[in-house]
Write a protein that holds these residues in place. Structure first.
Motif, PDB file in Angstrom:
ATOM      1  N   LYS A 197       0.864  -1.371   0.079  1.00 13.19           N
ATOM      2  CA  LYS A 197      -0.100   0.110  -0.087  1.00 13.19           C
ATOM      3  C   LYS A 197       0.984   1.314  -0.083  1.00 13.19           C
ATOM      4  N   GLN A 198       2.123   1.310   0.271  1.00 14.22           N
ATOM      5  CA  GLN A 198       2.890   2.424   0.459  1.00 14.22           C
ATOM      6  C   GLN A 198       4.124   2.378  -0.692  1.00 14.22           C
ATOM      7  N   ALA A 199       4.579   3.728  -0.642  1.00  8.46           N
ATOM      8  CA  ALA A 199       5.928   3.999  -1.386  1.00  8.46           C
ATOM      9  C   ALA A 199       6.790   4.508  -0.366  1.00  8.46           C
ATOM     10  N   LEU A 200       7.988   4.332  -0.392  1.00  8.58           N
ATOM     11  CA  LEU A 200       9.074   4.742   0.720  1.00  8.58           C
ATOM     12  C   LEU A 200      10.084   5.449  -0.249  1.00  8.58           C
ATOM     13  N   ILE A 201      10.212   6.402   0.044  1.00  7.41           N
ATOM     14  CA  ILE A 201      11.376   7.357  -0.683  1.00  7.41           C
ATOM     15  C   ILE A 201      12.399   7.955   0.422  1.00  7.41           C
ATOM     16  N   ILE A 202      13.720   7.628   0.340  1.00  7.57           N
ATOM     17  CA  ILE A 202      14.496   8.023   1.393  1.00  7.57           C
ATOM     18  C   ILE A 202      15.967   8.919   0.728  1.00  7.57           C
ATOM     19  N   THR A 203      16.183   9.888   1.298  1.00  6.77           N
ATOM     20  CA  THR A 203      17.373  10.394   0.926  1.00  6.77           C
ATOM     21  C   THR A 203      18.300  10.163   1.887  1.00  6.77           C
ATOM     22  N   THR A 204      19.679   9.886   1.273  1.00  3.65           N
ATOM     23  CA  THR A 204      20.644   9.635   2.349  1.00  3.65           C
ATOM     24  C   THR A 204      22.000   9.793   1.804  1.00  3.65           C
ATOM     25  N   HIS A 205      22.943   9.746   2.823  1.00  2.00           N
ATOM     26  CA  HIS A 205      24.109   9.750   2.384  1.00  2.00           C
ATOM     27  C   HIS A 205      24.725   8.136   2.883  1.00  2.00           C
ATOM     28  N   GLU A 206      24.096   7.692   3.775  1.00  2.00           N
ATOM     29  CA  GLU A 206      24.711   6.276   4.285  1.00  2.00           C
ATOM     30  C   GLU A 206      24.114   5.089   3.431  1.00  2.00           C
ATOM     31  N   ILE A 207      24.711   5.083   2.141  1.00  3.21           N
ATOM     32  CA  ILE A 207      24.311   4.268   1.114  1.00  3.21           C
ATOM     33  C   ILE A 207      24.644   2.771   1.751  1.00  3.21           C
ATOM     34  N   ARG A 208      25.548   2.447   2.173  1.00 10.58           N
ATOM     35  CA  ARG A 208      25.759   0.996   2.582  1.00 10.58           C
ATOM     36  C   ARG A 208      24.809   0.553   3.540  1.00 10.58           C
ATOM     37  N   GLU A 209      24.544   1.155   4.460  1.00 13.05           N
ATOM     38  CA  GLU A 209      23.365   0.727   5.442  1.00 13.05           C
ATOM     39  C   GLU A 209      22.204   0.557   4.641  1.00 13.05           C
ATOM     40  N   ILE A 210      21.729   1.542   3.839  1.00 12.96           N
ATOM     41  CA  ILE A 210      20.347   1.113   3.369  1.00 12.96           C
ATOM     42  C   ILE A 210      20.277   0.407   2.200  1.00 12.96           C
ATOM     43  N   GLU A 211      21.665   0.090   1.451  1.00 12.26           N
ATOM     44  CA  GLU A 211      21.269  -0.557   0.168  1.00 12.26           C
ATOM     45  C   GLU A 211      20.526  -1.831  -0.141  1.00 12.26           C
ATOM     46  N   PRO A 212      20.594  -2.680   1.190  1.00  8.96           N
ATOM     47  CA  PRO A 212      19.660  -3.945   1.165  1.00  8.96           C
ATOM     48  C   PRO A 212      18.253  -3.884   1.132  1.00  8.96           C
ATOM     49  N   ILE A 213      17.784  -2.517   1.547  1.00 12.27           N
ATOM     50  CA  ILE A 213      16.242  -2.366   1.544  1.00 12.27           C
ATOM     51  C   ILE A 213      15.954  -1.529   0.293  1.00 12.27           C
TER      52      ILE A 213
END
Lengths: 235, 122
Positions: free
Chosen positions: A175-191
């Motif tokens: 039901k949702q879209a998630l949009i994230i801005t970030t510098h911390e690419i490594r942490e977030i890449e798997p999601i």
């Protein structure tokens, strides 16, 4: 769907975004990555209806954005957004009066997951716990669009990890879209499903994370490549 | 447990390898129920879409099957599982051989070393 069509945004002659067109659909987690001042936060603020485009249009479910768009868009600012004199419980109560889609049960569950006590005063929380709290208040909404501006900025790896897990646990991608801005690419890449690289207000590239990895590199290396060797990204 | 993923390979493929290894090793047995997509995504720290792609690939490969309303299970097709075991053997042997060749070892040297290894093992 969120649709940016030929969007430019200037602040006092400085072009923060320059002729950007992107679509964001439900069911996906998209990361917007790039150096400081590249236009990441501006693009989220445009989608949240907090700033107006100088040119072009921002449509969400075919409706032009303005302040009222917060009805269907949950936006988490990079700044502290919870008044320091509240307790955790009071900030939850307050958020629930602001948004009809605020899900109290889910909020309690997220607070427990993040190990936050309702009696704690916000001003006595550590920086990490303030980060957890604002994320809990944002994710407790059943809004179809969730925008997170730099959710990891200045937080230690343990806090980042708990926020990543919280995101996975509490987002409903049906039901949702998630949009994230970030510098911390490594942490977030798997999601991430997709990633958009942005520089000097322009989109350099838009790709799926699987597509990038099939070429034998991760997102950090991809970003370094497209940012050009001369002016390294420095992540 | 969050997994540290290799940098140069899609994450769903790494999850496939991981689950295949667990099945071949016997940590997950024929007919065992796999965790739900969401639970396993949270546990490993990946996007639920990635996990559901992993499960779909496992089904296409014939290693797992989804039963409506019940979840995803390791197949009870022993023949397919034996085949998976052989595929893993081939894959890992190939990668061992190619790394050893890169270092300049001949197949005979490898065999000799393996024999010694076996004697040491027993």
């Amino acid at each position: 769907m969120i649709r940016l069509q030929h969007v430019s945004k200037s602040y006092l002659g400085h072009k923060a975004l320059d002729d950007v067109s992107i679509d964001f659909t439900k069911g996906k987690v998209t990361g917007i990555v790039g150096e400081n001042g590249s236009g990441k936060s501006t693009s989220l603020k445009l989608m949240a209806g907090l700033v107006r485009p100088s040119k072009g249009s921002v449509l969400i479910d075919e409706e032009p954005t303005n302040r009222q768009i917060s009805r269907i868009v949950a936006y988490m600012s990079e700044l502290d957004q919870v008044p320091p004199f509240f307790t955790v419980g009071e900030s939850l109560n307050f958020a629930s009066t602001q948004f009809p889609d605020f899900d109290r049960e889910q909020a309690e569950e997220i607070l427990a997951f993040m190990k936050l006590e309702k009696t704690q005063k916000v001003k006595h929380l550590s920086k990490g716990n303030r980060g957890r709290l604002k994320m809990a208040l944002t994710m407790a909404r059943n809004a179809p669009y969730i925008l997170l501006d730099e959710p990891f900025s200045g937080l230690d790896p343990m806090v980042r990890n708990s926020i990543v897990k919280g995101l996975i646990k509490f987002v409903d991608l049906e039901k949702q879209a998630l949009i994230i801005t970030t510098h911390e690419i490594r942490e977030i890449e798997p999601i991430l499903d997709e990633v958009i690289a942005i520089r000097k207000g322009k989109i350099l590239s838009h790709n799926t994370v699987d597509g990038i990895r099939e070429e034998g590199r991760d997102v950090v290396e991809w970003l370094e490549d497209i940012y050009g060797s001369g002016e390294g990204y420095g992540a | 447990m969050t997994i540290d993923f290799q940098r140069d390979k899609p994450i769903y493929q790494q999850l496939l390898d991981r689950l295949s290894s667990e099945i071949v090793r016997g940590d997950r047995k024929p007919g065992d129920k796999l965790p739900s997509v969401r639970d396993y995504a949270i546990e490993t720290g990946v996007n639920p879409n990635t996990m559901s792609r992993t499960y779909k690939e496992l089904e296409v490969m014939g290693i797992a099957e989804t039963r409506r309303g019940q979840g995803t299970f390791v197949t009870e097709d022993e023949e397919r599982l034996e085949q998976l075991r052989n595929e893993m053997k081939t894959k890992h042997t190939e990668s061992f051989v190619s790394q050893m060749k890169d270092l300049g070892f001949s197949i005979d040297e490898m065999i000799e070393e393996l024999k010694e290894n076996k004697e040491g093992d027993s």
